[in-house]
Design an enzyme around this catalytic site. Structure first.
Site, PDB file in Angstrom:
ATOM      1  N   TYR A 174       0.788  -0.992   0.181  1.00 55.30           N
ATOM      2  CA  TYR A 174      -0.189  -0.210  -0.047  1.00 55.30           C
ATOM      3  C   TYR A 174       0.933   1.442  -0.051  1.00 55.30           C
ATOM      4  CZ  TYR A 174      -3.219  -3.531   2.323  1.00 55.30           C
ATOM      5  OH  TYR A 174      -4.103  -4.418   2.394  1.00 55.30           O
ATOM      6  N   CYS A 224       1.756   2.800   3.381  1.00 54.77           N
ATOM      7  CA  CYS A 224       1.640   2.130   4.782  1.00 54.77           C
ATOM      8  C   CYS A 224       3.809   2.381   5.401  1.00 54.77           C
ATOM      9  CB  CYS A 224       1.637   0.811   3.937  1.00 54.77           C
ATOM     10  SG  CYS A 224       2.455  -0.071   4.991  1.00 54.77           S
ATOM     11  N   PHE A 267       4.942   0.434   6.392  1.00 54.54           N
ATOM     12  CA  PHE A 267       5.993  -0.651   6.165  1.00 54.54           C
ATOM     13  C   PHE A 267       6.461  -0.706   5.276  1.00 54.54           C
ATOM     14  CE2 PHE A 267       3.910  -1.230  10.145  1.00 54.54           C
ATOM     15  CZ  PHE A 267       4.511  -1.463  10.941  1.00 54.54           C
ATOM     16  N   CYS A 268       5.770   0.161   4.626  1.00 51.74           N
ATOM     17  CA  CYS A 268       6.262  -0.349   3.064  1.00 51.74           C
ATOM     18  C   CYS A 268       7.109   0.448   2.171  1.00 51.74           C
ATOM     19  CB  CYS A 268       4.423  -0.380   1.750  1.00 51.74           C
ATOM     20  SG  CYS A 268       3.767  -1.483   2.673  1.00 51.74           S
TER      21      CYS A 268
END
Length: 364
Positions: A96, A99, A101-102
């Site tokens: 995403y 996101c 973390f992404c």
């Protein structure tokens, strides 16, 4: 403390619609936009039926922290790999866009000049990752002779960094050093964690080359973990702190996304209200102050203090994995009032600007 080892994980692969990307170089939001403007980066392409799904999709997009699912135009461009011969490592990132973390994974790949493809996952149906029993993002499919699936942002970063530094072991063997372990939370929920995820699996000679003294590695691991365990949980409460901020974010979704007239109106107003209340639950869960900005300011100033006045980055003259993690988490707020406030009321701007510049330079 020593890292653990384990058997290799099973290979997994998948397919989906992809876009070739390199460094995602966003203009500095605090210089180009007035406070209160919405995101300039995005996640989740395409619409979905049903108002509840729209709100649910928004809740999923920040990787489990009830964040913002934005549909916007991406600036995508190719660049050549800086550390590996062309074609020796094929990477596909399932993500995403907003996101954190992404975003950490993209910051790492961009800094190291590694070409990769993006598959933007629909946060509602998640059909793009139906091949995987692991239902979160990011997921990185890596092929360095044989296809592998890497889960968890910190595992992805540690494994690929180990592979770049040490070519003694295959990527498959390196990934086996980060085994998944099922644990149960205090509330009885079963979750999957990964052993050793902040470790680089290097021999003594390689370790000394990357970490001249032991304290350097300890510091990097400490702050990578801090970014995952604390900093990331400050994003959503700050993004949706007030009804005005929540509405500004969803207004941008409607203007830039592919919504019908009625669907867009529902997403803008109902979604903004829903995420405003979600942010209050998160505030309580993580025991934040009444004004969550204070927690954000304190956190980023704590980071700046840890970097210190005598270093450009925590890694010295170049960013280390902690620098990339913190930068990746913070940049998902670019263009929002929370980001502008952070730049105005903390000491993070010089470091953040240096991070932008070095990633642009190394990623091209």
């Amino acid at each position: 403390e020593r890292p653990l080892s384990a058997r290799p994980q099973p290979k997994m692969a998948g397919a989906g619609r992809v876009w070739r990307v390199g460094a995602l170089l966003l203009p500095p939001a605090w210089r180009l936009r007035a406070p209160g403007r919405a995101f300039g980066a995005a996640a989740g392409r395409g619409g979905s039926s049903g108002g509840g799904r729209l709100v649910l999709g928004a809740a999923f997009a920040l990787g489990g922290t009830a964040g913002l699912c934005l549909a916007a135009r991406q600036r995508l461009r190719e660049h050549s790999a800086a550390e590996l011969p062309a074609g020796s490592l094929q990477l596909t990132l399932y993500q995403y866009k907003t996101c954190p973390f992404c975003s950490k994974v993209r910051a790492f790949l961009d800094y190291h000049g590694l070409p990769y493809e993006i598959v933007e996952v629909n946060p509602i149906m998640r059909k793009e990752i139906k091949f995987s029993s692991y239902r979160k993002v990011p997921i990185l499919l890596a092929n360095a002779g044989s296809p592998l699936q890497l889960n968890d942002s910190s595992v992805i970063i540690s494994a690929i960094k180990t592979y770049l530094v040490s070519r003694r072991n295959s990527l498959e063997e390196i990934v086996s050093f980060y085994p998944p372990v099922k644990t149960v939370t205090e509330k009885g929920k079963e979750v999957v964690e990964y052993e050793n995820k902040y470790w680089l699996m290097l021999d003594e000679k390689e370790t000394k080359r990357v970490y001249p003294v032991k304290e350097v590695r300890v510091e990097e691991m400490k702050w990578r973990k801090w970014a995952d365990d604390w900093l990331v949980h400050l994003i959503s409460p700050n993004v949706y702190r007030t009804p005005k901020e929540a509405l500004a974010s969803f207004d941008y979704i409607v203007r830039e996304g592919k919504f019908g007239t009625l669907e867009g109106l529902f997403a803008k107003y109902v979604g903004a209200v829903a995420m405003f209340f979600v942010s209050k639950r998160l505030k309580k869960r993580h025991q934040l102050r009444d004004d969550v900005r204070e927690d954000l300011y304190e956190a980023v100033n704590e980071w700046v203090k840890a970097v210190g006045k005598n270093r450009l980055f925590m890694g010295g003259n170049q960013p280390n994995l902690a620098d990339l993690a913190v930068y990746g988490v913070l940049r998902v707020m670019e263009g929002l009032e929370a980001f502008d406030d952070m730049m105005a009321h903390t000491n993070i701007q010089p470091w953040y600007q240096r991070m932008e510049e070095v990633i642009e330079k190394t990623g091209v």
